[in-house]
Design a protein around this motif. Structure first.
Motif, PDB file in Angstrom:
ATOM      1  N   TRP A 121       5.827  -9.995  21.795  1.00 49.15           N
ATOM      2  CA  TRP A 121       6.035  -9.006  22.858  1.00 49.15           C
ATOM      3  C   TRP A 121       6.853  -7.802  22.406  1.00 49.15           C
ATOM      4  CZ3 TRP A 121      11.125  -8.272  24.599  1.00 49.15           C
ATOM      5  CH2 TRP A 121      12.042  -9.217  24.139  1.00 49.15           C
ATOM      6  N   SER A 122       7.367  -7.824  21.153  1.00 52.55           N
ATOM      7  CA  SER A 122       8.070  -6.649  20.630  1.00 52.55           C
ATOM      8  C   SER A 122       7.080  -5.618  20.074  1.00 52.55           C
ATOM      9  CB  SER A 122       9.052  -7.054  19.526  1.00 52.55           C
ATOM     10  OG  SER A 122       8.370  -7.387  18.328  1.00 52.55           O
ATOM     11  N   TYR A 123       5.796  -5.980  20.020  1.00 47.28           N
ATOM     12  CA  TYR A 123       4.725  -5.115  19.511  1.00 47.28           C
ATOM     13  C   TYR A 123       4.916  -4.737  18.043  1.00 47.28           C
ATOM     14  CZ  TYR A 123       3.495  -4.802  24.424  1.00 47.28           C
ATOM     15  OH  TYR A 123       3.155  -5.117  25.708  1.00 47.28           O
ATOM     16  N   THR A 124       5.607  -5.601  17.286  1.00 50.82           N
ATOM     17  CA  THR A 124       5.769  -5.363  15.853  1.00 50.82           C
ATOM     18  C   THR A 124       4.405  -5.400  15.168  1.00 50.82           C
ATOM     19  OG1 THR A 124       7.983  -6.318  15.822  1.00 50.82           O
ATOM     20  CG2 THR A 124       6.804  -6.217  13.725  1.00 50.82           C
ATOM     21  N   THR A 125       4.148  -4.418  14.326  1.00 50.52           N
ATOM     22  CA  THR A 125       2.871  -4.344  13.622  1.00 50.52           C
ATOM     23  C   THR A 125       3.096  -3.948  12.173  1.00 50.52           C
ATOM     24  OG1 THR A 125       0.689  -3.260  13.574  1.00 50.52           O
ATOM     25  CG2 THR A 125       2.539  -1.953  14.382  1.00 50.52           C
ATOM     26  N   ASP A 126       2.285  -4.507  11.287  1.00 51.06           N
ATOM     27  CA  ASP A 126       2.333  -4.117   9.872  1.00 51.06           C
ATOM     28  C   ASP A 126       1.162  -3.185   9.546  1.00 51.06           C
ATOM     29  OD1 ASP A 126       0.192  -5.813   9.999  1.00 51.06           O
ATOM     30  OD2 ASP A 126       0.844  -7.145   8.388  1.00 51.06           O
ATOM     31  N   TYR A 127       0.706  -2.468  10.543  1.00 52.27           N
ATOM     32  CA  TYR A 127      -0.454  -1.580  10.430  1.00 52.27           C
ATOM     33  C   TYR A 127      -0.221  -0.504   9.375  1.00 52.27           C
ATOM     34  CZ  TYR A 127      -4.058   1.708  12.159  1.00 52.27           C
ATOM     35  OH  TYR A 127      -5.128   2.562  12.294  1.00 52.27           O
ATOM     36  N   LYS A 128      -1.156  -0.403   8.422  1.00 50.49           N
ATOM     37  CA  LYS A 128      -1.055   0.559   7.325  1.00 50.49           C
ATOM     38  C   LYS A 128      -2.157   1.605   7.384  1.00 50.49           C
ATOM     39  CE  LYS A 128       0.702  -3.201   4.439  1.00 50.49           C
ATOM     40  NZ  LYS A 128       0.427  -4.055   3.248  1.00 50.49           N
ATOM     41  N   GLY A 129      -2.838   1.695   8.524  1.00 48.10           N
ATOM     42  CA  GLY A 129      -3.928   2.636   8.646  1.00 48.10           C
ATOM     43  C   GLY A 129      -5.274   1.937   8.566  1.00 48.10           C
ATOM     44  N   THR A 130      -6.298   2.604   9.044  1.00 48.16           N
ATOM     45  CA  THR A 130      -7.656   2.068   9.051  1.00 48.16           C
ATOM     46  C   THR A 130      -8.511   2.826   8.048  1.00 48.16           C
ATOM     47  OG1 THR A 130      -7.429   1.582  11.425  1.00 48.16           O
ATOM     48  CG2 THR A 130      -9.662   1.590  10.495  1.00 48.16           C
ATOM     49  N   LEU A 131      -8.935   2.135   6.989  1.00 48.09           N
ATOM     50  CA  LEU A 131      -9.814   2.770   6.013  1.00 48.09           C
ATOM     51  C   LEU A 131     -11.190   2.978   6.628  1.00 48.09           C
ATOM     52  CD1 LEU A 131      -8.933   0.938   2.673  1.00 48.09           C
ATOM     53  CD2 LEU A 131      -8.499   3.335   3.235  1.00 48.09           C
ATOM     54  N   HIS A 132     -11.788   4.119   6.371  1.00 47.78           N
ATOM     55  CA  HIS A 132     -13.099   4.413   6.919  1.00 47.78           C
ATOM     56  C   HIS A 132     -14.175   3.553   6.234  1.00 47.78           C
ATOM     57  CE1 HIS A 132     -11.719   8.655   8.420  1.00 47.78           C
ATOM     58  NE2 HIS A 132     -10.941   7.677   8.826  1.00 47.78           N
ATOM     59  N   PRO A 133     -15.284   3.286   6.919  1.00 47.87           N
ATOM     60  CA  PRO A 133     -16.355   2.463   6.343  1.00 47.87           C
ATOM     61  C   PRO A 133     -16.815   3.007   4.983  1.00 47.87           C
ATOM     62  CG  PRO A 133     -16.762   2.853   8.669  1.00 47.87           C
ATOM     63  CD  PRO A 133     -15.595   3.721   8.299  1.00 47.87           C
ATOM     64  N   ASP A 134     -17.043   2.098   4.047  1.00 47.40           N
ATOM     65  CA  ASP A 134     -17.499   2.444   2.691  1.00 47.40           C
ATOM     66  C   ASP A 134     -16.492   3.292   1.914  1.00 47.40           C
ATOM     67  OD1 ASP A 134     -19.959   1.138   3.207  1.00 47.40           O
ATOM     68  OD2 ASP A 134     -20.712   2.951   4.197  1.00 47.40           O
ATOM     69  N   SER A 135     -15.245   3.326   2.397  1.00 42.27           N
ATOM     70  CA  SER A 135     -14.224   4.095   1.704  1.00 42.27           C
ATOM     71  C   SER A 135     -13.771   3.371   0.443  1.00 42.27           C
ATOM     72  CB  SER A 135     -13.013   4.291   2.632  1.00 42.27           C
ATOM     73  OG  SER A 135     -12.009   5.045   2.009  1.00 42.27           O
ATOM     74  N   PRO A 136     -13.562   4.095  -0.672  1.00 40.66           N
ATOM     75  CA  PRO A 136     -12.992   3.456  -1.865  1.00 40.66           C
ATOM     76  C   PRO A 136     -11.682   2.757  -1.515  1.00 40.66           C
ATOM     77  CG  PRO A 136     -13.758   5.661  -2.376  1.00 40.66           C
ATOM     78  CD  PRO A 136     -13.849   5.524  -0.889  1.00 40.66           C
ATOM     79  N   LYS A 137     -11.440   1.597  -2.111  1.00 42.93           N
ATOM     80  CA  LYS A 137     -10.275   0.789  -1.758  1.00 42.93           C
ATOM     81  C   LYS A 137      -9.070   1.119  -2.643  1.00 42.93           C
ATOM     82  CE  LYS A 137     -12.563  -1.625   1.326  1.00 42.93           C
ATOM     83  NZ  LYS A 137     -13.856  -0.926   1.250  1.00 42.93           N
ATOM     84  N   PHE A 138      -7.891   0.860  -2.094  1.00 47.39           N
ATOM     85  CA  PHE A 138      -6.656   0.995  -2.856  1.00 47.39           C
ATOM     86  C   PHE A 138      -6.542  -0.156  -3.848  1.00 47.39           C
ATOM     87  CE2 PHE A 138      -5.342   3.490   0.893  1.00 47.39           C
ATOM     88  CZ  PHE A 138      -4.678   4.548   0.283  1.00 47.39           C
ATOM     89  N   ALA A 139      -5.810   0.093  -4.930  1.00 47.39           N
ATOM     90  CA  ALA A 139      -5.475  -0.946  -5.902  1.00 47.39           C
ATOM     91  C   ALA A 139      -3.955  -1.052  -5.975  1.00 47.39           C
ATOM     92  CB  ALA A 139      -6.041  -0.610  -7.283  1.00 47.39           C
ATOM     93  N   THR A 140      -3.463  -2.261  -6.176  1.00 50.38           N
ATOM     94  CA  THR A 140      -2.017  -2.468  -6.295  1.00 50.38           C
ATOM     95  C   THR A 140      -1.454  -1.615  -7.428  1.00 50.38           C
ATOM     96  OG1 THR A 140      -2.239  -4.719  -5.482  1.00 50.38           O
ATOM     97  CG2 THR A 140      -0.209  -4.187  -6.649  1.00 50.38           C
ATOM     98  N   SER A 141      -0.298  -1.034  -7.198  1.00 47.69           N
ATOM     99  CA  SER A 141       0.300  -0.123  -8.170  1.00 47.69           C
ATOM    100  C   SER A 141       1.815  -0.292  -8.183  1.00 47.69           C
ATOM    101  CB  SER A 141      -0.057   1.327  -7.813  1.00 47.69           C
ATOM    102  OG  SER A 141       0.647   2.251  -8.612  1.00 47.69           O
ATOM    103  N   GLU A 142       2.435   0.228  -9.209  1.00 45.92           N
ATOM    104  CA  GLU A 142       3.894   0.255  -9.286  1.00 45.92           C
ATOM    105  C   GLU A 142       4.415   1.690  -9.295  1.00 45.92           C
ATOM    106  OE1 GLU A 142       5.241  -1.987 -12.603  1.00 45.92           O
ATOM    107  OE2 GLU A 142       4.498  -3.908 -11.829  1.00 45.92           O
ATOM    108  N   LYS A 143       3.509   2.644  -9.189  1.00 43.92           N
ATOM    109  CA  LYS A 143       3.903   4.048  -9.220  1.00 43.92           C
ATOM    110  C   LYS A 143       4.416   4.482  -7.854  1.00 43.92           C
ATOM    111  CE  LYS A 143       2.328   8.690 -10.417  1.00 43.92           C
ATOM    112  NZ  LYS A 143       1.200   9.522 -10.902  1.00 43.92           N
ATOM    113  N   PRO A 144       5.670   4.924  -7.773  1.00 44.74           N
ATOM    114  CA  PRO A 144       6.233   5.326  -6.482  1.00 44.74           C
ATOM    115  C   PRO A 144       5.800   6.731  -6.068  1.00 44.74           C
ATOM    116  CG  PRO A 144       7.860   5.645  -8.195  1.00 44.74           C
ATOM    117  CD  PRO A 144       6.655   5.029  -8.869  1.00 44.74           C
TER     118      PRO A 144
END
Length: 271
Positions: A121-144
């Motif tokens: 009920w606190s509405y906590t979310t880990d939402y990071k955005g919605t990638l568009h359909p067929d969008s290239p995906k992110f890869a894990t990185s260490e670059k800040p």
């Protein structure tokens, strides 16, 4: 379109604007701001989400970043942010305030009792955005994200702040999700932030930053979760000479105090 002292076109959307956009080096950035949802759309959203909605939902608001040539795009909206709220009840804050919140909503949403199940009920979310359909995906990185570049006094071509939802947690605090975006000639930064203060219990911040270098097409997504006990933060603030109640409403100040509990970095190059 306004022009600043350097002869660079600038645009600062007003709350009356519905959709505003700017295009830089193949990236199209668009913000959309409309009034709070009325009862019928809220009811429809509730049926789809299967959780009781926040007091204020700006369901038609959004922020999107698109790169049409590569097909990459990401957007931020209230429905998808709320869809990431825990619906199992396992993350629900087990405090007395939850009962007060429940009572505050029983009359407002009598017709959906059978639809809504226990949820955070606190509405906590880990939402990071919605990638568009067929969008290239992110890869894990260490670059800040290159903060030094963002500190440069570059002209701001476009700035906007978009609210997605807000709830006062039965008058015992605040939970809100918003996005800020600023576009400079060579780069841009979007900050989506969930901020929660539950009085006498907890402070919580969930930040997602999207950084784009227009020249290289590099996109970095950083997610940082911070939280701490209310009393711990209050004691830290009490050592300052500033207005403590005001600081407790200032997410930027609190982000400097709350310890990091989760963090991730991702990257991709769009061409």
């Amino acid at each position: 379109m306004a022009t600043n002292g350097n002869g660079v076109e600038t645009h600062f959307p007003s709350s009356a604007d519905a959709a505003n956009s700017i295009t830089r080096d193949g990236f199209r950035i668009t913000t959309r701001k409309l009034p709070i949802l009325k009862s019928d759309p809220i009811h429809e959203m509730t049926l789809k989400l299967r959780i009781t909605p926040p007091e204020m939902i700006f369901g038609d608001n959004s922020v999107s970043i698109e790169h049409p040539v590569s097909g990459w795009g990401i957007s931020f909206n209230a429905f998808d942010a709320l869809d990431r709220v825990d619906k199992t009840g396992s993350s629900m804050l087990k405090v007395a305030y939850s009962k007060e919140w429940q009572k505050s909503r029983e009359k407002t949403h009598e017709g959906i009792k059978d639809v809504v199940k226990p949820f955070d009920w606190s509405y906590t979310t880990d939402y990071k955005g919605t990638l568009h359909p067929d969008s290239p995906k992110f890869a894990t990185s260490e670059k800040p994200i290159p903060l030094e570049l963002l500190k440069r006094p570059d002209p701001i071509l476009f700035f906007d702040e978009v609210m997605l939802y807000e709830d006062e947690l039965a008058d015992n605090g605040i939970a809100l999700f918003s996005c800020k975006i600023r576009v400079m000639p060579a780069r841009m930064l979007l900050l989506s932030r969930f901020f929660m203060r539950l009085d006498n219990v907890l402070f919580r911040i969930r930040d997602t930053r999207i950084y784009i270098d227009f020249g290289t097409g590099e996109v970095i997504r950083e997610y940082v979760a911070r939280e701490d006990q209310f009393e711990t933060v209050r004691k830290k603030l009490a050592t300052t000479r500033e207005d403590v109640p005001a600081l407790m409403r200032d997410a930027n100040k609190l982000a400097e105090l709350l310890p990091v509990v989760d963090k991730s970095l991702e990257q991709l190059i769009v061409k």
